[in-house]
Scaffold this active site. Structure first.
Site, PDB file in Angstrom:
ATOM      1  CG  ASP A   1       5.490  12.334  11.551  1.00  0.00           C
ATOM      2  OD1 ASP A   1       5.745  13.367  10.903  1.00  0.00           O
ATOM      3  OD2 ASP A   1       5.765  11.198  11.153  1.00  0.00           O
TER       4      ASP A   1
ATOM      5  CD  GLN B   1       9.133   1.476   2.253  1.00  0.00           C
ATOM      6  OE1 GLN B   1       8.650   0.535   1.634  1.00  0.00           O
ATOM      7  NE2 GLN B   1      10.006   1.309   3.233  1.00  0.00           N
ATOM      8  N   GLY B   2       6.661   4.030   4.459  1.00  0.00           N
ATOM      9  CA  GLY B   2       6.878   5.126   5.390  1.00  0.00           C
ATOM     10  C   GLY B   2       8.229   5.000   6.061  1.00  0.00           C
ATOM     11  N   GLY B   3       8.496   5.896   7.016  1.00  0.00           N
ATOM     12  CA  GLY B   3       9.751   5.840   7.738  1.00  0.00           C
ATOM     13  C   GLY B   3       9.905   4.555   8.525  1.00  0.00           C
ATOM     14  CG  PHE B   4       7.238   1.356  11.178  1.00  0.00           C
ATOM     15  CD1 PHE B   4       7.290   1.488  12.549  1.00  0.00           C
ATOM     16  CD2 PHE B   4       7.013   0.100  10.650  1.00  0.00           C
ATOM     17  CE1 PHE B   4       7.125   0.385  13.366  1.00  0.00           C
ATOM     18  CE2 PHE B   4       6.847  -1.002  11.455  1.00  0.00           C
ATOM     19  CZ  PHE B   4       6.909  -0.856  12.821  1.00  0.00           C
ATOM     20  N   GLY B   5       8.602   1.572   7.563  1.00  0.00           N
ATOM     21  CA  GLY B   5       8.778   0.464   6.647  1.00  0.00           C
ATOM     22  C   GLY B   5       7.579   0.354   5.728  1.00  0.00           C
ATOM     23  N   PRO B   6       7.491  -0.732   4.957  1.00  0.00           N
ATOM     24  CG  PRO B   6       7.782  -2.819   3.966  1.00  0.00           C
ATOM     25  CD  PRO B   6       8.470  -1.828   4.850  1.00  0.00           C
TER      26      PRO B   6
ATOM     27  CG  LEU C   1      -1.947  -1.110   1.325  1.00  0.00           C
ATOM     28  CD1 LEU C   1      -2.673  -1.050   2.655  1.00  0.00           C
ATOM     29  CD2 LEU C   1      -2.936  -1.019   0.179  1.00  0.00           C
TER      30      LEU C   1
ATOM     31  CE  LYS D   1       2.695   2.007  10.483  1.00  0.00           C
ATOM     32  NZ  LYS D   1       2.719   3.135  11.457  1.00  0.00           N
TER      33      LYS D   1
END
Length: 706
Positions: free
Chosen positions: A513, A396-401, A394, A416
């Site tokens: 954030d 990609q963020g700073g945390f991961g896909p 879906l 997540k």
């Protein structure tokens, strides 16, 4: 007055106020009105009901503050109590079924000088609500619906039959939803069995066995001292009326009660301290969600009876269990298998660290609830996401896909997955679980569980079919889906979710954030705030904090946070203002406007405002002449939120009030803070500073519109 206060002034004498309705309240409690007692005069400002809905003459019911040791809100019928709120602990009345209700957390205040003068008021106008004492003795909260053009009824007190004062008599506890609702607490029996079984609980309950002090008084008559009394613990309770104050701390509080022969119960609340009760205990209620622990004094024989009964029942069970355990151990030694899965050890370590993170904010009972969060097996999530295939990805963020998945029972989920290369890590994941597992609101995404197995760290959320807000705002092919009414509803929904975080939830949470990509949309395009990895939990008496580790997203961070590490509610409000301007314009704050000398979105909006062309900021895809004034108002509110000085920004409740109130005069915004991107080399060289900014440093550039 605009507040609803009717005032009679003497204009010949410098406008001296001769009379005002707020000093002579009737059946309505309005914002900025004060109810309470005067210790000097003995007066008590109360609400008074009408005789009937058609007859405004003085009715039978009054409502106001009772000047007990710990003040409470009471309703009386002809001076006889019919309902009470429980003691005030500095934030809420602890006798309400839902102590985290917005009713008493948003702008509600109660002050006492401990000498009989108590004042109660609320100053929040965000929902345009007030309270009304009706002719039947019920207090209703009513808020104005702009869309329906009518007053809607919210919470009410009393709410259930169990809320009726003293419903179950002395030493009786009321359980809403059960039949019968009244039960004698442990160690007590009905005073009159015939009446009790017939549904008349007014006479309450009596002790089954006398307390130690009473036995000692009967020594001369053949009695004996016996063993010391003890306490039975009742959880999630509305405490009885007439609590007494003790200066004892939580550890000493039980001993103070036990050493006093007249003490029949004690309780401890962090906001109040040690509470003691003497004599009979009246008006107790068992809650499902809120309430506090109440410890009732009983004779040692009662504790022994329960203990012996437990032993008699448990002995044969334990014997069988021991035999079974021996058999299992022998089998395990014979057929030794691999050690317990790593995921269990990882999960246990994770939860221990979570408890450490929350130890300053949550009680032990609340920490235990973290362990009740469902743990998903890795293989279940791998199957649900088709082995984390790219077609199910879906974003990609700073945390991961993040992947879309479907559980065996058909429920769609969003998974997540922590990337090993992620700039964030286990601490952010744990922080997100700690924060969001405590929250329930229609404008916050719901956490379903997590996975901790080997090196894998994953969070499982409800699936949002429309993905994130930025996927619509900044995509030319999808912008038309978000018409102006939808965008306005999204702005209001974000505000309501943020208000819950700041004021209405049990925890005070600063998101840190907030941005368009962290606003998810459900199938009806309703917004839900997500991604709480960087959120901070504030203590009840904490308004701001600072950090040497500045984390967040370029373009959304307030200047005081980006440059000095200070963050508060007003930091989130700054981010909210940026989102407002992005929603209105359909442009990212980080993008420049070449036609205006590369101004970023905030600078561009400020220039249009000074030029008297605020509505020109609107996305052409949604602009219609009939919405021009509403668009201008939203630009105005956005600029108020992004003002450079934090104290100049409104709080979220005021933002909602401004959004939902028509024809009101707003204050002129002051200079916004303009966040300007610097070159990569500059950003890299700034890493030697004491603060660590996640993406870029910031600078303030003054831009004045022509």
């Amino acid at each position: 007055m605009d507040s609803g206060n009717l005032m009679l002034q003497d204009n010949r004498n410098n406008g001296e106020i001769l009379w005002e309705s707020f000093k002579h309240p009737y059946d309505s409690f309005m914002p900025r009105m004060t109810l309470g007692t005067d210790g000097r005069t003995g007066g008590n400002l109360k609400l008074t009901s009408w005789t009937s809905h058609d007859d405004p003459s003085t009715g039978n019911y009054t409502a106001g503050i009772a000047p007990f040791t710990f003040p409470e809100l009471l309703i009386w019928k002809n001076d006889v109590p019919t309902w009470r709120s429980g003691p005030w602990n500095g934030q809420v009345f602890i006798g309400l079924p839902n102590m985290d209700s917005l009713l008493f957390l948003d702008g509600f205040n109660l002050n006492s000088d401990n000498q009989g003068t108590i004042s109660m008021s609320y100053a929040n106008d965000s929902f345009m609500y007030h309270f009304n004492l009706d002719p039947e003795g019920i207090i209703y909260q009513k808020d104005w619906s702009t869309s329906m053009r009518t007053w809607r009824i919210g919470v009410k007190f009393p709410y259930t039959d169990c809320d009726a004062y003293g419903r179950c008599g002395r030493y009786g506890s009321c359980h809403a939803g059960e039949n019968p609702p009244c039960k004698c607490v442990k160690g007590f029996v009905p005073k009159n069995n015939t009446e009790w079984n017939g549904g008349n609980w007014s006479n309450g309950c009596v002790r089954k066995a006398p307390l130690q002090c009473e036995r000692q008084r009967n020594v001369s008559n053949g009695g004996g001292g016996g063993k010391a009394d003890g306490f039975l613990k009742l959880q999630k309770m509305k405490v009885p009326i007439s609590a007494e104050r003790s200066e004892a701390n939580e550890q000493v509080c039980p001993k103070v009660c036990l050493d006093n022969c007249s003490c029949t119960a004690y309780a401890y609340d962090r906001g109040i301290g040690c509470m003691l009760w003497s004599g009979d205990l009246v008006d107790m209620q068992s809650f499902l969600g809120s309430g506090i622990d109440l410890f009732i004094r009983v004779a040692h024989s009662e504790l022994k009876t329960h203990s012996n009964l437990a032993i008699v029942i448990a002995a044969p069970v334990i014997g069988v269990a021991l035999i079974a355990a021996v058999c299992v151990l022998l089998a395990c030694r014979k057929f030794r298998k691999r050690p317990a899965p790593e995921k269990n050890r990882s999960a246990e370590l994770m939860f221990k660290r979570m408890e450490a993170l929350t130890s300053d904010n949550e009680s032990a009972s609340n920490q235990i609830k973290l362990k009740e969060l469902p743990l998903f097996e890795f293989q279940v999530l791998a199957t649900a996401t088709d082995s984390f295939s790219l077609r199910n990805k879906l974003g990609q963020g700073g945390f991961g896909p993040v992947y879309k998945g479907k559980l065996p029972e058909g429920q769609e989920i969003a998974v997540k997955r922590l990337s090993r290369k992620s700039g964030q890590g286990l601490e952010e994941l744990m922080n997100e679980v700690v924060v969001i597992s405590k929250l329930q609101h229609r404008n916050l995404v719901k956490l379903l569980g997590c996975c901790i197995e080997g090196e894998e760290r994953m969070l499982v959320y409800e699936y949002m079919p429309k993905k994130s807000l930025d996927a619509y705002l900044f995509d030319p092919l999808k912008q038309n889906i978000l018409d102006w009414k939808t965008r306005f509803n999204i702005m209001e929904g974000i505000c309501r979710g943020l208000l819950y975080l700041h004021r209405d939830s049990r925890l005070k949470i600063i998101h840190r954030d907030l941005k368009a990509s962290n606003i998810l949309l459900d199938e009806n395009l309703n917004p839900k705030i997500s991604d709480f990895g960087l959120a901070r939990i504030f203590r009840a008496n904490e308004d701001e904090a600072n950090t040497r580790r500045v984390v967040g997203t370029y373009g959304y961070m307030s200047p005081e946070y980006a440059m000095e590490g200070f963050f508060s509610e007003k930091s989130d409000v700054f981010s909210l203002g940026v989102i407002f301007l992005e929603i209105i314009s359909g442009r990212r704050n980080s993008s420049s406007h070449k036609e205006e000398n590369n101004l970023n979105l905030l600078a561009y909006a400020w220039k249009l405002w000074n030029d008297g062309e605020a509505a020109s900021l609107a996305d052409p895809a949604v602009f219609e002449k009939c919405f021009e004034k509403e668009i201008e108002k939203c630009v105005h509110i956005g600029l108020l939120c992004v003002q450079e000085v934090a104290n100049d920004r409104p709080n979220v409740s005021n933002v909602i009030w401004m959004l939902t109130t028509e024809n009101m005069n707003l204050a002129d915004p002051k200079q916004p803070a303009f966040i300007v991107r610097r070159g990569a080399s500059e950003a890299e060289s700034s890493d030697q500073s004491s603060q660590k900014v996640s993406v870029n440093d910031v600078s303030l550039t003054a831009v004045t519109g022509r």
